[in-house]
Write a protein that holds these residues in place. Sequence first.
Motif, PDB file in Angstrom:
ATOM      1  N   MET A   1       9.396  -7.387   7.001  1.00  2.65           N
ATOM      2  CA  MET A   1       8.661  -7.333   6.448  1.00  2.65           C
ATOM      3  C   MET A   1       7.497  -5.612   6.092  1.00  2.65           C
ATOM      4  O   MET A   1       8.255  -4.707   6.679  1.00  2.65           O
ATOM      5  CB  MET A   1       7.696  -8.293   7.314  1.00  2.65           C
ATOM      6  N   ALA A   2       7.234  -5.709   5.083  1.00  3.22           N
ATOM      7  CA  ALA A   2       6.561  -5.018   4.287  1.00  3.22           C
ATOM      8  C   ALA A   2       5.070  -5.092   4.156  1.00  3.22           C
ATOM      9  O   ALA A   2       4.747  -6.191   3.870  1.00  3.22           O
ATOM     10  CB  ALA A   2       7.114  -4.642   3.559  1.00  3.22           C
ATOM     11  N   VAL A   3       4.096  -3.723   4.669  1.00  2.00           N
ATOM     12  CA  VAL A   3       2.320  -4.130   4.512  1.00  2.00           C
ATOM     13  C   VAL A   3       1.662  -3.232   4.021  1.00  2.00           C
ATOM     14  O   VAL A   3       2.509  -1.888   4.616  1.00  2.00           O
ATOM     15  CB  VAL A   3       2.400  -4.429   5.811  1.00  2.00           C
ATOM     16  N   ILE A   4       0.971  -3.353   3.177  1.00  2.00           N
ATOM     17  CA  ILE A   4       0.232  -1.938   2.816  1.00  2.00           C
ATOM     18  C   ILE A   4      -0.653  -1.797   3.276  1.00  2.00           C
ATOM     19  O   ILE A   4      -1.754  -2.849   3.575  1.00  2.00           O
ATOM     20  CB  ILE A   4      -0.217  -2.202   0.596  1.00  2.00           C
ATOM     21  N   ALA A   5      -0.876  -1.235   3.829  1.00  2.00           N
ATOM     22  CA  ALA A   5      -2.020  -0.417   4.556  1.00  2.00           C
ATOM     23  C   ALA A   5      -3.486  -0.128   3.661  1.00  2.00           C
ATOM     24  O   ALA A   5      -3.230  -0.299   2.728  1.00  2.00           O
ATOM     25  CB  ALA A   5      -1.595   0.532   5.857  1.00  2.00           C
ATOM     26  N   ALA A   6      -4.701  -0.081   5.123  1.00  2.39           N
ATOM     27  CA  ALA A   6      -5.396   0.876   4.181  1.00  2.39           C
ATOM     28  C   ALA A   6      -6.256   2.192   2.932  1.00  2.39           C
ATOM     29  O   ALA A   6      -6.284   2.267   2.092  1.00  2.39           O
ATOM     30  CB  ALA A   6      -6.841   0.679   5.371  1.00  2.39           C
ATOM     31  N   ASP A   7      -5.297   2.840   4.016  1.00  4.92           N
ATOM     32  CA  ASP A   7      -4.896   4.391   3.195  1.00  4.92           C
ATOM     33  C   ASP A   7      -4.447   4.249   1.961  1.00  4.92           C
ATOM     34  O   ASP A   7      -3.409   4.954   1.296  1.00  4.92           O
ATOM     35  CB  ASP A   7      -4.401   4.980   3.892  1.00  4.92           C
TER      36      ASP A   7
ATOM     37  N   PHE B   1      -0.849  -1.136  -6.916  1.00  6.08           N
ATOM     38  CA  PHE B   1      -1.279  -1.978  -7.173  1.00  6.08           C
ATOM     39  C   PHE B   1      -1.324  -2.648  -6.085  1.00  6.08           C
ATOM     40  O   PHE B   1      -1.056  -3.265  -5.695  1.00  6.08           O
ATOM     41  CB  PHE B   1      -0.531  -2.617  -8.402  1.00  6.08           C
ATOM     42  N   PRO B   2      -2.141  -2.294  -5.126  1.00  4.89           N
ATOM     43  CA  PRO B   2      -2.453  -2.895  -3.614  1.00  4.89           C
ATOM     44  C   PRO B   2      -3.298  -3.519  -3.538  1.00  4.89           C
ATOM     45  O   PRO B   2      -2.920  -5.027  -2.060  1.00  4.89           O
ATOM     46  CB  PRO B   2      -3.172  -1.821  -2.590  1.00  4.89           C
TER      47      PRO B   2
ATOM     48  N   SER C   1       0.036  -1.976  10.021  1.00  7.80           N
ATOM     49  CA  SER C   1      -1.506  -2.064   9.051  1.00  7.80           C
ATOM     50  C   SER C   1      -2.142  -2.544   8.082  1.00  7.80           C
ATOM     51  O   SER C   1      -1.479  -1.751   7.617  1.00  7.80           O
ATOM     52  CB  SER C   1      -2.411  -0.924  10.758  1.00  7.80           C
ATOM     53  N   GLY C   2      -2.683  -3.936   7.881  1.00  7.40           N
ATOM     54  CA  GLY C   2      -2.681  -3.952   6.350  1.00  7.40           C
ATOM     55  C   GLY C   2      -3.942  -5.496   5.892  1.00  7.40           C
ATOM     56  O   GLY C   2      -2.799  -5.840   6.702  1.00  7.40           O
ATOM     57  N   SER C   3      -3.689  -5.576   5.037  1.00  6.41           N
ATOM     58  CA  SER C   3      -4.543  -6.875   4.591  1.00  6.41           C
ATOM     59  C   SER C   3      -3.558  -7.461   3.547  1.00  6.41           C
ATOM     60  O   SER C   3      -3.739  -9.034   2.895  1.00  6.41           O
ATOM     61  CB  SER C   3      -5.733  -7.116   4.390  1.00  6.41           C
ATOM     62  N   LEU C   4      -1.909  -7.119   2.995  1.00  4.21           N
ATOM     63  CA  LEU C   4      -1.042  -7.151   1.777  1.00  4.21           C
ATOM     64  C   LEU C   4       0.096  -7.005   2.687  1.00  4.21           C
ATOM     65  O   LEU C   4       0.468  -6.201   2.772  1.00  4.21           O
ATOM     66  CB  LEU C   4      -1.628  -6.812   1.254  1.00  4.21           C
ATOM     67  N   GLY C   5       0.874  -8.156   2.265  1.00  4.94           N
ATOM     68  CA  GLY C   5       2.136  -7.929   2.576  1.00  4.94           C
ATOM     69  C   GLY C   5       3.065  -9.385   2.256  1.00  4.94           C
ATOM     70  O   GLY C   5       2.673 -10.386   1.727  1.00  4.94           O
ATOM     71  N   ILE C   6       4.252  -9.450   2.372  1.00  2.71           N
ATOM     72  CA  ILE C   6       5.317  -9.810   2.612  1.00  2.71           C
ATOM     73  C   ILE C   6       6.668  -9.580   3.416  1.00  2.71           C
ATOM     74  O   ILE C   6       7.280  -8.848   3.670  1.00  2.71           O
ATOM     75  CB  ILE C   6       6.008  -9.422   0.362  1.00  2.71           C
ATOM     76  N   ALA C   7       6.567 -10.643   3.841  1.00  4.38           N
ATOM     77  CA  ALA C   7       8.315 -10.596   4.497  1.00  4.38           C
ATOM     78  C   ALA C   7       9.275 -11.653   4.641  1.00  4.38           C
ATOM     79  O   ALA C   7       9.089 -12.220   2.991  1.00  4.38           O
ATOM     80  CB  ALA C   7       7.462 -11.309   5.523  1.00  4.38           C
TER      81      ALA C   7
ATOM     82  N   LYS D   1       7.256   3.221  -2.717  1.00  8.03           N
ATOM     83  CA  LYS D   1       5.439   2.810  -2.784  1.00  8.03           C
ATOM     84  C   LYS D   1       5.507   0.885  -3.030  1.00  8.03           C
ATOM     85  O   LYS D   1       4.814   0.130  -3.081  1.00  8.03           O
ATOM     86  CB  LYS D   1       5.734   3.369  -3.910  1.00  8.03           C
ATOM     87  N   LEU D   2       7.310   0.827  -3.314  1.00  8.22           N
ATOM     88  CA  LEU D   2       7.709  -0.673  -3.831  1.00  8.22           C
ATOM     89  C   LEU D   2       8.585  -1.512  -3.537  1.00  8.22           C
ATOM     90  O   LEU D   2       9.169  -1.221  -2.664  1.00  8.22           O
ATOM     91  CB  LEU D   2       8.181  -0.796  -5.213  1.00  8.22           C
ATOM     92  N   ALA D   3       8.167  -2.426  -2.791  1.00 11.17           N
ATOM     93  CA  ALA D   3       8.924  -3.760  -1.482  1.00 11.17           C
ATOM     94  C   ALA D   3       9.433  -4.877  -2.597  1.00 11.17           C
ATOM     95  O   ALA D   3       8.466  -4.999  -3.485  1.00 11.17           O
ATOM     96  CB  ALA D   3       8.423  -3.607  -0.660  1.00 11.17           C
TER      97      ALA D   3
END
Length: 612
Positions: free
Chosen positions: A34-40, A167-168, A65-71, A94-96
């Motif tokens: 999985m890949a997740v974009i963190a708040a920072d 583009f978080p 940690s983060g509220s957007l991701g793909i797995a 940056k890109l997954a």
Amino acid sequence: MCGIVGAVTDRQVQNILLEGLRRLEYRGYDSAGMAVIAADGRLGRQRAVGKVAALEEKLQASSLSGSLGIAHTRWATHGRPSEKNAHPHQSGDKLAVVHNGIIENYEPLKAELERDGYVFHSETDTEVVAHLMAREAARRNDLLSAFRHVVTLLEGAYALAVTHADFPDQIVGTRRGSPLVVGVGIEEAFLASDPLALLQVTDRFIYLQEGDLVRLGRHGSVEVFDAEQQPVKRDSTIFEHGDNAVSRGEYRHFMLKEIFDQSQVITHTLEGRLGERHVFPRILGADADELLSRVHNIQIIACGTSYHAGMVARYWLEKLAGIPTQVEVASEYRYREVVVPQGTLFVTLSQSGETADTLAALRHTAQKGGYLASLAICNVPGSSLVRESDLTLMTQAGPEIGVASTKAFTTQLVSLLLLTLALRQVQHGDDEVQARLVSALRGLPQLISRGLALDSAIEGLSAAFADKHHALFVGRGTMFPIALEGALKLKEISYIHAEAYPAGELKHGPLALVDADMPVVAVAPNDELIGKLKSNLQEVRARGGELFVFADENIALEEGEGIHLLRLPAVDEFIAPILYTLPLQLLAYHVAVLKGTDVDQPRNLAKSVTVE
């Protein structure tokens, strides 16, 4: 086969994605990530070879940690199972991207990207998509615009989901030949290859159509664009059947549920494996084209129901691919001296992948040598048969709880027909026969649904068997193995002694058994042998036998005294064995119910036979 999960929410998504992957484990896979974009704004990724539990262990040590991701759960097609080949794939930091299916033209795209200076870290076709997306996103400074352009460059069958740290607030996705659904939540949105993955967070789904693109955004934003890249509204629907894939749901028995699952699981078996006019040979792996071109003989080994599937495949492989084929019961194979013709592919069939006799035959072959390669057609990823074979083709039947195999059998048949067409494609090229059968396979799930609509009529016929102790099943050509399978189902769960014969063999002995107390079941598609089959049926009637005929709707047969007729939809002769299996499964089920037997767990039998 592979599984995709994505989420855009206002809460932590790691555990949502992880649970989604767990619910997709039935589909077959060898790695997860999985890949997740963190708040920072940083993109974090974790990947692991093996079960989802291995990924979970890594996440416990170093969470995302983060509220957007793909797995994703991956089943290897390009590149061996390894962490570097596991999804998500990245371009830079940056890109997954996660991907189901096959990018057919990845090689020229890869060469172009390498000339542009992109470095590849995996053996997969998917990494091409990651680098293409990174290049176009930098040029356009818009993720959706970049995605729209990239999908025009891709050939093959695929479902994709992409996220980018610049583009978080969005995930973009598309489907072409591989399913993708949007989960509609309250102020949140989800993406998955199967609604089962998301039932812990929503029961409302948008089923994307072929060629659709989608952008998920914050606060539950969902934008869908059609194949012409125009905005379009797709209605959401409520998932009606609950979230437990191993629950009987509304059905009285698991067996009945699994019979009615067949339209769906055949859809899963076909997904990502059909082009416009041909089957993708790389469903067997990246080097399948070269290997299949060297196949000159086939040896199929199996037991029970799987053996009947192999018998059907022999007709297909010899007629459609022109390859001599032998089919043998696994328990007999390794106890004789075998002469292996040059260029022989060794094919094993097993629902569980742990069938002792089939495994023993494979291991015996590995010790003796002489085969070109071994191929396992199986329903359980990670099973011994899968691990020990050179190649695998997963049947995608999902969990099968009933001991008497139903959906595992028909998905084996579909997989064997895919193998046959892949061999025809590699050795003979595209032609109209292959294009016709690819079209017929696309329509098969709907045809299955029409066949299952005969359930009530078949239940009515079953009363005639409730007080019987014996039955005969007959068929010709590919219908002989289907007759064998029908007889096996009846004896397995109703305990009625049942046998099957090629219809032309009746006069060589079995006619002596025919009388008013011996029902004779015949399967009669509209093929080149129908005239001869009609003559065989007249032999039965002339001796007072009671006939139960499952026949093509276009055949000139009439009901009458001692002849019970049930019409099935017209079907291509090569698809007919799959369709004609259904009424025999339903007949066995309803007879067993009338007799009061334990349908799901018949006496003396086990689901997986792990002893010799």
